[in-house]
Design an enzyme around this catalytic site. Structure first.
Site, PDB file in Angstrom:
ATOM      1  CB  SER A  13      -1.017  -0.174   1.310  1.00 21.68           C
ATOM      2  OG  SER A  13      -1.587   1.182   1.367  1.00 21.68           O
ATOM      3  CE  LYS A  56     -13.352   2.083   0.499  1.00 19.39           C
ATOM      4  NZ  LYS A  56     -13.104   3.193  -0.743  1.00 19.39           N
TER       5      LYS A  56
END
Length: 408
Positions: A13, A56
């Site tokens: 990431s 999410k």
């Protein structure tokens, strides 16, 4: 202050690197399974979180409050622990995509925009586009508007891809054929690895606006950092970090006639930029277990080109490298996408009388003039920039770096 990114599989990431430029706080990667989410949200040691797929929506149940944007989208990507210990949820992807759309220069009010996909990124894109006055059509695999009836939307002006189609490592594929959209003005793809998906490469070929999701990633992180710290961060920070990441991620690709100095210039560029140097011909010999002349002797040029494309497919996935290619890689059009997906291509040019033919089977067995006549238009088709290398190689390297700095 301890912040971080929560997700299922985070891999490599860029978020820690981005946030290191946005605030004075620790930023960790929290890779959790679905079974671990509940305990982590209740008892995890964090002050602020970014949230990525597939959590999410799942994290909403653990948040005491939602910002208007998060509530509207039904998705959260930023969480802040309040003084009383409760969690407040926000969505900074909206700001990220809005920044991406504005910077693209695309004019969408009143125009038809196709959004490919129905996930969280799709909902964000749809909301932003609608707020900009676009006529949005969401395309899914089985909905009313799907990939089998796209002909009804041939009048689309913009396509936004929010699906993972074309993302590393499954590159070279595209969700739609741009030839079906004659009025298309631009393509936005939320994918940023590779830098140019096949969809964006096709858009570049059409000469229309093509933009990946790296700017969106940086912009949403900037707004998230504001929630974490409670401090306003200038939008100029987005441009600063975006430029830094592009320089770090972008490959410098060298093509040109055999003996034009690709390896020498490439090594100089690697030293000056701190990037790793990759010699495609050396990797081909290593993969084949013999020298390039021996490959030509046993498998001919056809066999060699097959191996070459396999190697270019592997190194084309790299980020932040200087790659010197073989002189004939341009003879296969498929190699262009493999090289350009993550890199800027520079063609080194040198007078034919100065080209060395040692260890180069085709250069030794064919007149250089004839070989150059055939390849010249191919080099021009591949190259983003052409560089004179008739002087000292350090000068050619300097020219490349000047152009590369401006481009990135």
């Amino acid at each position: 202050m301890k912040c971080g990114l929560l997700g299922a599989k985070l891999g490599h990431s860029y978020s820690p690197q981005i946030h290191s430029h946005l605030g004075d706080y620790a930023y960790c990667l929290f890779e959790k399974s679905s079974e671990e989410i509940g305990d982590f949200m209740k008892n995890g040691d964090f002050s602020g979180l970014n949230v990525t797929i597939p959590y999410k929506s799942a994290v909403i149940d653990y948040c005491a409050s939602l910002s208007p944007v998060a509530a509207r989208l039904g998705a959260v990507n930023t969480i802040v622990r309040q003084k009383d210990g409760t969690l407040s949820a926000h969505n900074t992807d909206y700001f990220g995509f809005d920044t991406m759309l504005r910077r693209s220069g695309l004019d969408v009010p009143g125009k038809k925009v196709l959004v490919l996909g129905t996930g969280g990124a799709s909902k964000t894109a749809v909301a932003v586009l609608q707020d900009h006055g676009a006529q949005v059509v969401t395309v899914s695999r089985s909905g009313e508007n799907n990939y089998s009836n796209l002909d009804r939307h041939a009048d689309a002006s913009v396509i936004v891809n929010t699906t993972p189609v074309g993302m590393f490592p499954n590159t070279g594929v595209t969700p739609v054929c741009l030839d079906d959209f004659p009025r298309l003005e631009g393509v936005l793809d939320v994918i940023y690895n590779p830098a140019r998906t096949q969809l964006l490469l096709d858009a570049e070929k059409r000469g229309i606006i093509a933009m990946n999701g790296l700017l969106m990633l940086v912009a949403q992180a900037k707004e998230a950092a504001q929630w974490f710290t409670g401090e306003v961060i200038a939008d100029s920070k987005i441009d600063e970090i975006y430029a830094l990441l592009r320089k770090q991620m972008e490959n410098i690709i060298l093509i040109g006639m055999p003996g034009s100095g690709k390896s020498t210039v490439g090594q100089i560029l690697a030293e000056r930029t701190g990037k790793v140097f990759v010699d495609a011909d050396a990797l081909i010999a290593e993969k084949a277990g013999c020298t390039i002349p021996e490959i030509f002797n046993t498998q001919g040029e056809t066999g060699f080109r097959k191996i070459e494309t396999q190697v270019l497919k592997e190194i084309g996935h790299l980020s932040g490298a200087v790659i010197a290619t073989g002189g004939g890689c341009v003879t296969r059009q498929e190699n262009y996408s493999l090289l350009h997906q993550n890199g800027t291509i520079f063609c080194l040019e040198r007078e034919l009388t100065s080209l060395s033919t040692d260890g180069r089977p085709l250069s030794q067995s064919n007149p250089l003039e004839e070989l150059f006549r055939i390849r010249k238009p191919l080099y021009e088709r591949f190259a983003d920039h052409r560089i004179d290398n008739n002087g000292v190689p350090e000068n050619a390297a300097s020219k490349i770096l000047t152009i590369w700095e401006e481009c990135t």
